[in-house]
Design an enzyme around this catalytic site. Structure first.
Site, short mmCIF file in Angstrom:
data_model
loop_
_atom_site.label_atom_id
_atom_site.label_comp_id
_atom_site.label_asym_id
_atom_site.label_seq_id
_atom_site.Cartn_x
_atom_site.Cartn_y
_atom_site.Cartn_z
N PRO A 164 0.79 -1.23 0.00
CA PRO A 164 0.00 0.00 0.00
C PRO A 164 0.83 1.28 0.00
O PRO A 164 1.82 1.39 0.73
CB PRO A 164 -0.83 -0.10 1.29
CG PRO A 164 -0.95 -1.56 1.52
CD PRO A 164 0.34 -2.17 1.03
N ASN A 165 0.37 2.22 -0.82
CA ASN A 165 0.86 3.60 -0.90
C ASN A 165 2.20 3.74 -1.63
O ASN A 165 2.64 4.86 -1.88
CB ASN A 165 0.96 4.24 0.50
CG ASN A 165 -0.39 4.27 1.19
OD1 ASN A 165 -1.34 4.80 0.64
ND2 ASN A 165 -0.52 3.66 2.36
N ARG A 201 4.92 11.09 -2.21
CA ARG A 201 4.47 10.94 -0.83
C ARG A 201 5.63 11.14 0.14
O ARG A 201 6.67 10.48 0.00
CB ARG A 201 3.91 9.52 -0.72
CG ARG A 201 3.81 8.93 0.65
CD ARG A 201 3.83 7.39 0.52
NE ARG A 201 3.50 6.79 1.78
CZ ARG A 201 3.92 5.59 2.14
NH1 ARG A 201 4.65 4.85 1.34
NH2 ARG A 201 3.58 5.11 3.31
N TYR A 247 10.79 9.29 2.12
CA TYR A 247 10.94 8.24 1.09
C TYR A 247 11.71 8.68 -0.15
O TYR A 247 11.97 7.85 -1.03
CB TYR A 247 9.54 7.72 0.69
CG TYR A 247 8.79 7.10 1.85
CD1 TYR A 247 9.26 5.93 2.46
CD2 TYR A 247 7.64 7.69 2.36
CE1 TYR A 247 8.59 5.38 3.54
CE2 TYR A 247 6.96 7.13 3.44
CZ TYR A 247 7.44 5.98 4.02
OH TYR A 247 6.79 5.41 5.09
N ASN A 257 8.51 -5.16 -0.34
CA ASN A 257 8.28 -4.04 0.56
C ASN A 257 6.77 -4.02 0.82
O ASN A 257 6.02 -3.49 0.01
CB ASN A 257 8.74 -2.71 -0.04
CG ASN A 257 8.54 -1.56 0.94
OD1 ASN A 257 7.87 -1.71 1.96
ND2 ASN A 257 9.12 -0.41 0.63
N ALA A 290 2.74 -0.79 4.99
CA ALA A 290 2.18 -0.95 6.33
C ALA A 290 1.72 -2.39 6.62
O ALA A 290 1.59 -2.77 7.79
CB ALA A 290 1.03 0.02 6.52
N GLU A 308 13.16 -8.71 2.59
CA GLU A 308 12.24 -7.63 2.99
C GLU A 308 12.98 -6.30 2.84
O GLU A 308 14.13 -6.17 3.29
CB GLU A 308 11.84 -7.86 4.45
CG GLU A 308 10.96 -6.81 5.06
CD GLU A 308 10.66 -7.12 6.54
OE1 GLU A 308 11.00 -8.24 7.03
OE2 GLU A 308 10.09 -6.24 7.21
N HIS A 349 12.66 -2.02 3.30
CA HIS A 349 12.01 -0.77 3.70
C HIS A 349 12.90 0.38 3.29
O HIS A 349 14.10 0.37 3.59
CB HIS A 349 11.74 -0.74 5.22
CG HIS A 349 10.85 -1.86 5.64
ND1 HIS A 349 9.51 -1.87 5.35
CD2 HIS A 349 11.13 -3.03 6.24
CE1 HIS A 349 8.99 -2.99 5.79
NE2 HIS A 349 9.95 -3.72 6.33
N ARG A 406 11.72 5.13 13.63
CA ARG A 406 10.42 5.81 13.49
C ARG A 406 9.46 5.36 14.61
O ARG A 406 9.89 4.84 15.62
CB ARG A 406 9.86 5.54 12.08
CG ARG A 406 10.82 6.06 10.98
CD ARG A 406 10.26 5.80 9.59
NE ARG A 406 9.01 6.52 9.37
CZ ARG A 406 8.18 6.28 8.34
NH1 ARG A 406 8.50 5.36 7.44
NH2 ARG A 406 7.07 6.97 8.21
C1 DQA Z 1 7.86 1.36 4.45
C2 DQA Z 1 7.76 1.58 5.95
C3 DQA Z 1 6.37 1.28 6.45
O1 DQA Z 1 6.30 1.49 7.85
C4 DQA Z 1 5.37 2.20 5.77
O2 DQA Z 1 4.06 1.87 6.19
C5 DQA Z 1 5.49 2.18 4.30
C6 DQA Z 1 6.82 2.15 3.70
C7 DQA Z 1 9.25 1.77 3.89
O3 DQA Z 1 9.52 1.42 2.74
O4 DQA Z 1 10.03 2.45 4.57
O5 DQA Z 1 4.49 2.28 3.59
O6 DQA Z 1 7.70 -0.03 4.18
#
Ligand code: DQA
Length: 148
Positions: free
Chosen positions: A11-12, A19, A24, A75, A78, A99, A101, A108
């Site tokens: 998501p996102n 964003r 990011y 990735n 959330a 994984e 991020h 954070r």
């Molecule tokens: C994320 C970190 C997550 O906590 C967050 O919800 C994201 C992006 C990252 O790439 O740093 O959407 O996975």
């Protein structure tokens, strides 16, 4: 036949570059796809990047990877922090899972410190910005690429 690595984004992450750029960065997911394709080619792999805002679709894609991917870079956004269903799906995948991020999640909010996906991941990248995807691909190359 060339092995394919699936790069799954949750998501996102479609809004990458727009964003919260202070967290990011400015690179887009298309930029990530191009960088990963180049890194994959260098180690004799193919890369296929996908993004979804839907947990169920992510799970379907992990299932599809059972037949179509030699490894997964994920990735989960959330979903990382609450989806036992994504963890269960990854547990049904036999190849390496990395994984990623973009941000340093441990620096954070405390709810980002927990990762269900880490219970399955063979390696975890956090805080390398989008370069983390490239580093993950290079590690895939060492695990299952032609340099192995
Ligand atoms: C994320 C970190 C997550 O906590 C967050 O919800 C994201 C992006 C990252 O790439 O740093 O959407 O996975």
């Amino acid at each position: 036949m060339t092995k394919t690595i699936h790069i799954l984004n949750g998501p996102n992450l479609n809004l990458l570059g727009q964003r919260e750029p202070d967290i990011y960065g400015h690179a887009t997911l298309d930029d990530v796809a191009a960088q990963c394709a180049a890194a994959a080619k260098d180690c004799g792999l193919d890369a296929k990047l996908m993004q979804t805002n839907h947990e169920g679709r992510m799970i379907d894609w992990i299932h599809e990877a059972r037949d179509n991917a030699a490894g997964i870079i994920i990735n989960p956004g959330a979903l990382t922090h609450y989806s036992i269903a994504v963890l269960d799906a990854l547990n049904a995948f036999d190849g390496p899972v990395i994984e990623v991020h973009i941000s340093q999640v441990h620096k954070r909010e405390s709810f980002r410190h927990q990762s269900y996906v880490s219970l399955r991941a063979d390696a975890v990248m956090a805080g390398f910005g989008v370069h983390g995807y490239v580093l993950a691909m290079q590690h895939m190359g060492q695990l299952i690429g032609d340099g192995k």
